[in-house]
Design a protein around this motif. Structure first.
Motif, PDB file in Angstrom:
ATOM      1  N   PRO A  70       0.515  -1.147  -0.057  1.00  0.00           N
ATOM      2  CA  PRO A  70       0.359   0.117   0.124  1.00  0.00           C
ATOM      3  C   PRO A  70       0.786   0.738  -0.223  1.00  0.00           C
ATOM      4  CG  PRO A  70      -0.195  -1.015   1.774  1.00  0.00           C
ATOM      5  CD  PRO A  70       0.488  -1.691   0.928  1.00  0.00           C
ATOM      6  N   ARG A 119      -0.732   7.474   0.692  1.00  0.00           N
ATOM      7  CA  ARG A 119      -1.807   7.726   1.334  1.00  0.00           C
ATOM      8  C   ARG A 119      -3.293   6.544   1.768  1.00  0.00           C
ATOM      9  NH1 ARG A 119      -3.659  11.452  -3.905  1.00  0.00           N
ATOM     10  NH2 ARG A 119      -1.927  13.361  -3.244  1.00  0.00           N
ATOM     11  N   GLN A 120      -2.487   5.398   1.288  1.00  0.00           N
ATOM     12  CA  GLN A 120      -3.512   4.836   2.086  1.00  0.00           C
ATOM     13  C   GLN A 120      -3.015   4.178   2.982  1.00  0.00           C
ATOM     14  OE1 GLN A 120      -1.855   1.756  -0.769  1.00  0.00           O
ATOM     15  NE2 GLN A 120      -4.282   1.842  -2.563  1.00  0.00           N
ATOM     16  N   ILE A 121      -1.833   3.945   3.701  1.00  0.00           N
ATOM     17  CA  ILE A 121      -2.050   3.536   4.763  1.00  0.00           C
ATOM     18  C   ILE A 121      -2.543   4.989   5.899  1.00  0.00           C
ATOM     19  CG2 ILE A 121      -0.514   2.805   6.805  1.00  0.00           C
ATOM     20  CD1 ILE A 121       1.595   2.039   4.696  1.00  0.00           C
ATOM     21  N   ARG A 135      -5.172   7.155   5.449  1.00  0.00           N
ATOM     22  CA  ARG A 135      -6.364   6.884   5.892  1.00  0.00           C
ATOM     23  C   ARG A 135      -7.234   5.413   6.366  1.00  0.00           C
ATOM     24  NH1 ARG A 135      -9.987   9.286   1.660  1.00  0.00           N
ATOM     25  NH2 ARG A 135      -8.331  10.861   0.035  1.00  0.00           N
ATOM     26  N   GLN A 136      -6.322   4.622   6.106  1.00  0.00           N
ATOM     27  CA  GLN A 136      -6.702   3.981   6.397  1.00  0.00           C
ATOM     28  C   GLN A 136      -6.173   3.154   8.342  1.00  0.00           C
ATOM     29  OE1 GLN A 136      -4.123  -0.086   6.067  1.00  0.00           O
ATOM     30  NE2 GLN A 136      -5.558  -1.310   7.506  1.00  0.00           N
ATOM     31  N   LYS A 137      -5.194   4.200   8.365  1.00  0.00           N
ATOM     32  CA  LYS A 137      -4.778   4.568  10.153  1.00  0.00           C
ATOM     33  C   LYS A 137      -5.524   5.679  10.878  1.00  0.00           C
ATOM     34  CE  LYS A 137      -1.264   2.365  11.256  1.00  0.00           C
ATOM     35  NZ  LYS A 137      -0.976   1.732  12.474  1.00  0.00           N
ATOM     36  N   SER A 140      -8.528   5.704  10.292  1.00  0.00           N
ATOM     37  CA  SER A 140     -10.089   5.531   9.656  1.00  0.00           C
ATOM     38  C   SER A 140     -11.131   6.800   8.663  1.00  0.00           C
ATOM     39  CB  SER A 140     -10.782   5.467  11.035  1.00  0.00           C
ATOM     40  OG  SER A 140     -10.218   4.242  11.908  1.00  0.00           O
ATOM     41  N   GLU A 141     -10.780   7.079   8.186  1.00  0.00           N
ATOM     42  CA  GLU A 141     -11.265   8.161   7.161  1.00  0.00           C
ATOM     43  C   GLU A 141     -11.761   9.362   8.044  1.00  0.00           C
ATOM     44  OE1 GLU A 141     -11.344   8.043   4.030  1.00  0.00           O
ATOM     45  OE2 GLU A 141     -10.109   5.871   3.688  1.00  0.00           O
ATOM     46  N   PHE A 189       3.004   5.420  11.880  1.00  0.00           N
ATOM     47  CA  PHE A 189       1.480   5.226   9.860  1.00  0.00           C
ATOM     48  C   PHE A 189       3.132   4.590   9.223  1.00  0.00           C
ATOM     49  CE2 PHE A 189      -0.387   9.444  11.020  1.00  0.00           C
ATOM     50  CZ  PHE A 189      -1.672   9.134  10.564  1.00  0.00           C
TER      51      PHE A 189
END
Length: 276
Positions: free
Chosen positions: A118, A121-123, A125-127, A129-130, A273
């Motif tokens: 990933p 940026r994906q990490i 967002r995931q961490k 929780s949006e 992160f």
């Protein structure tokens, strides 16, 4: 020459068949859909994918041809050795060749289906929780300095935290805040953030950098803004806000006892992160 071409075609056909069988098994494990229910177009897509993987595999293997020819030229020329080699090849069990082809097909599919690493940026967002609104103190998190007294002389943005901070500003409403004693401290902080490119590369504006004269002032800022996440180094503030803020990140070099289920801890922002 014709025999070699025919042997190559037969080997390719066998590999495609075995690859198709293994790929079908893999797909059935990944997706709870019976292959018998797929329409002809879907079956054709799977077959096309198998053929594409095989040809890619063949292209990757092509550099090995000269080496095989070289080994062939260096082989012993004695008749007894040639007879022995030929007899060994003749006696090689077909089951062994079949297992080798199965292993090659399995390796190709497994390599193709490996998970993609990933992006940052994906990490983020995931961490988070949006989460859409973030509040964060500056000292010890974004800045190298750890006390308001140091800010009167200078402010230095931590380069290791900068990349994460810029990613957060791309999709979050970020507010930075700090306790300062003099106007010079505010100027030093804003200048350091500007030189780091946070106001240009990121989505942060100077109006969202807030200053107060007490620790309780920072608590009031957070309560009024009602963020999804608050990031701080002060354990007392983290404890006070645990009832009001959805999630918190406590930055501490020593891992503290978890004060609440919605409070996470990390030695640094970038470590949380996975960037260190």
């Amino acid at each position: 020459m014709a025999e070699s071409s025919s042997s190559y075609k037969e080997e390719l056909i066998r590999l495609i068949k075995r690859l198709g069988t293994y790929l079908a098994l893999k797909m059935s494990n990944l997706f709870p859909i019976s292959l018998n229910k797929l329409d002809p177009r879907s079956v054709g897509a799977v077959a096309g994918l198998a053929v594409a993987i095989v040809f890619t595999y063949r292209l990757m293997q092509s550099p090995g041809e000269p080496q095989r020819r070289q080994l062939k030229r260096q082989a012993p020329t004695t008749s007894s050795s040639g007879v022995s080699t030929q007899s060994n090849m003749t006696l090689m069990p077909s089951a062994f060749c079949s297992s080798l082809e199965d292993l090659r097909a399995q390796n190709v599919v497994d390599e193709f289906l490996q998970p993609v690493k990933p992006t940052l940026r994906q990490i983020v967002r995931q961490k988070l929780s949006e989460g859409r609104k973030i509040t964060c103190r500056l000292l010890g998190v974004v800045l190298e300095e750890s006390s308001p007294e140091e800010l009167q002389k200078q402010a230095t943005v931590r380069s290791s935290a900068l990349e994460v901070l810029l990613e957060i500003t791309k999709f979050c409403d970020l507010y930075l805040m700090e306790r300062v004693f003099k106007d010079e401290s505010e100027k030093n902080i804003l200048l350091a953030l500007e030189n780091a490119g946070i106001f240009t590369a990121g989505g942060l504006v100077k109006d969202k950098v807030l200053f107060c004269s007490t620790e309780n002032g920072r608590t009031s800022f957070v309560r009024q803004l009602e963020p999804d996440w608050h990031i701080d180094t002060n354990p007392e503030i983290v404890s006070q806000l645990a009832r009001f803020i959805k999630f918190q990140l406590h930055i501490s070099p020593v891992r503290p006892e978890r004060s609440a289920a919605n409070v996470f801890s990390s030695p640094s922002l970038e470590h949380f992160f996975g960037c260190s």
